[in-house]
Design an enzyme around this catalytic site. Structure first.
Site, PDB file in Angstrom:
ATOM      1  N   ALA A 198      -3.824   8.013  10.523  1.00  0.00           N
ATOM      2  CA  ALA A 198      -4.698   7.526  11.593  1.00  0.00           C
ATOM      3  C   ALA A 198      -4.146   6.262  12.230  1.00  0.00           C
ATOM      4  O   ALA A 198      -4.578   5.885  13.333  1.00  0.00           O
ATOM      5  CB  ALA A 198      -6.097   7.260  11.043  1.00  0.00           C
ATOM      6  N   ASP A 199      -3.178   5.609  11.566  1.00  0.00           N
ATOM      7  CA  ASP A 199      -2.563   4.418  12.160  1.00  0.00           C
ATOM      8  C   ASP A 199      -1.979   4.727  13.534  1.00  0.00           C
ATOM      9  O   ASP A 199      -2.049   3.913  14.464  1.00  0.00           O
ATOM     10  CB  ASP A 199      -1.435   3.884  11.263  1.00  0.00           C
ATOM     11  N   GLU A 209      -4.018  -7.163   6.838  1.00  0.00           N
ATOM     12  CA  GLU A 209      -4.751  -6.078   6.192  1.00  0.00           C
ATOM     13  C   GLU A 209      -4.985  -6.392   4.719  1.00  0.00           C
ATOM     14  O   GLU A 209      -4.419  -7.355   4.179  1.00  0.00           O
ATOM     15  CB  GLU A 209      -3.970  -4.770   6.321  1.00  0.00           C
ATOM     16  N   LYS A 224       8.056   3.627   6.468  1.00  0.00           N
ATOM     17  CA  LYS A 224       8.669   3.967   5.183  1.00  0.00           C
ATOM     18  C   LYS A 224       9.410   5.297   5.291  1.00  0.00           C
ATOM     19  O   LYS A 224       8.912   6.243   5.899  1.00  0.00           O
ATOM     20  CB  LYS A 224       7.602   4.063   4.092  1.00  0.00           C
ATOM     21  N   VAL A 246      -4.073  -0.156   8.064  1.00  0.00           N
ATOM     22  CA  VAL A 246      -3.610  -0.623   9.371  1.00  0.00           C
ATOM     23  C   VAL A 246      -4.603  -0.237  10.457  1.00  0.00           C
ATOM     24  O   VAL A 246      -5.010  -1.069  11.277  1.00  0.00           O
ATOM     25  CB  VAL A 246      -2.210  -0.064   9.688  1.00  0.00           C
ATOM     26  N   ASP A 256      -0.687  16.337   7.900  1.00  0.00           N
ATOM     27  CA  ASP A 256      -0.924  15.013   7.342  1.00  0.00           C
ATOM     28  C   ASP A 256      -0.250  13.964   8.226  1.00  0.00           C
ATOM     29  O   ASP A 256       0.950  13.697   8.107  1.00  0.00           O
ATOM     30  CB  ASP A 256      -0.398  14.944   5.903  1.00  0.00           C
ATOM     31  N   LYS A 291     -10.231   2.629  -0.257  1.00  0.00           N
ATOM     32  CA  LYS A 291      -9.221   2.459   0.792  1.00  0.00           C
ATOM     33  C   LYS A 291      -9.836   2.943   2.098  1.00  0.00           C
ATOM     34  O   LYS A 291     -10.111   4.127   2.250  1.00  0.00           O
ATOM     35  CB  LYS A 291      -7.969   3.262   0.438  1.00  0.00           C
TER      36      LYS A 291
END
Length: 303
Positions: free
Chosen positions: A142-143, A26, A160, A107, A139, A87
């Site tokens: 979309a990964d 990426e 994370k 991603v 929230d 982004k």
């Protein structure tokens, strides 16, 4: 389709035609994940690690609206220093193309492009997930959706701990995404080797992961695979320490009203500052570690 939509570098094009190992990479880690020059140095080091393992790196980005699969050294240099790079998640890709923008691919976006190009293995730092407080904000990265519908194996250092890891794993289960930990029974938490959550599955060899990717495709499961590779022990932060730093960063972001796409870059910067640079050191180490594992998997898969 590939010829019309994607611009393949000569190196990537040759590898695809020969059926040799390729690892997708990426570009938001370059554009939004690390400061300059650490971002450029890391990007070049990651590509070097993949080549050293006998695979071809394919760094993916959008340059002046063109989807590039494999970047030149000059393109990496410009991307690492550019100030107006957007982004791009999967949903943003067509807009970036029409507006002829420079874009770092997340991603989800990188997975989408890798699948179009025919690349089956992708190395990154960590995947997005369910953010804390998602029951109010909705929230969710979309990964996770992309992993549920795009057949690419993603090698990462887990999720994370600034995210809600239990909820993230629940969403991956709902999306039917296999989660495999490499060499451990524990699901890693990016900066830390353990998140407090157990992994669903464990495999200890790159060849076994490659065999699983092949079997997953043969049964037409239709989803990606998440391969969780813990940060090297020498570079890991303790869960207690990093959790305290993250809690303070999350509280600061909430106080300043920072959210959506701006949230993760803000938190990473705040965490790096509070950890006196140790989180950035861990970030670089885990990305290199993931690149090496992804290359081993890609080589085994190509064989």
């Amino acid at each position: 389709m590939t010829a019309l939509l994607l611009e393949l570098s000569p190196e990537v094009d040759a590898a695809l035609k020969a059926g040799t190992a390729i690892v997708a990479l990426e570009s938001t880690i370059i554009t939004h994940g690390m400061p300059y020059p650490a971002n450029l140095e890391t990007a070049k080091a990651v590509e070097g690690e993949i080549r050293a393992k006998g695979a071809t790196p394919a760094t993916i980005a959008v340059i002046e609206g063109r989807i590039k699969v494999g970047l030149t050294g000059e393109e990496l240099d410009i991307l690492a220093q550019a100030k107006d790079v957007v982004k791009a998640s999967s949903r943003d890709l067509a807009v970036a193309m029409v507006k002829k923008q420079w874009a770092g691919t997340t991603v989800s976006c990188t997975m989408r492009i890798a699948e179009l190009a025919g690349i089956r293995v992708f190395a990154t730092g960590g995947v997005g997930g369910v953010h804390r407080g998602a029951e109010e904000t909705f929230d969710i990265s979309a990964d996770l959706t992309e992993l549920g519908r795009t057949e690419v194996a993603v090698v990462c250092a887990g999720v994370k701990s600034l995210l809600d890891i239990p909820k993230t794993l629940e969403v991956l289960e709902t999306q039917r995404v296999p989660v495999v930990a490499y060499g451990t029974d524990h699901f890693p938490a990016f900066f830390a080797r353990e998140s407090g959550m157990m992994a669903d599955h464990r495999l200890d060899a790159a060849a076994d992961i490659a065999a699983m990717i092949k079997a997953h495709a043969e049964i037409k499961a239709g989803t990606g695979i998440l391969v969780a590779n813990p940060v090297p022990e020498a570079d890991a932060l303790s869960p207690t320490e990093i959790d305290g730093i993250i809690d303070a960063a999350v509280a600061e972001a909430a106080e300043k009203g920072i959210g959506r796409k701006a949230l993760t870059p803000f938190l990473l910067s705040a965490i790096n500052q509070a950890s006196e640079g140790r989180s950035l050191k861990a970030n670089i180490a885990l990305v290199l570690n993931n690149a090496r594992l992804a290359a081993d998997i890609a080589v085994a898969l190509a064989a």
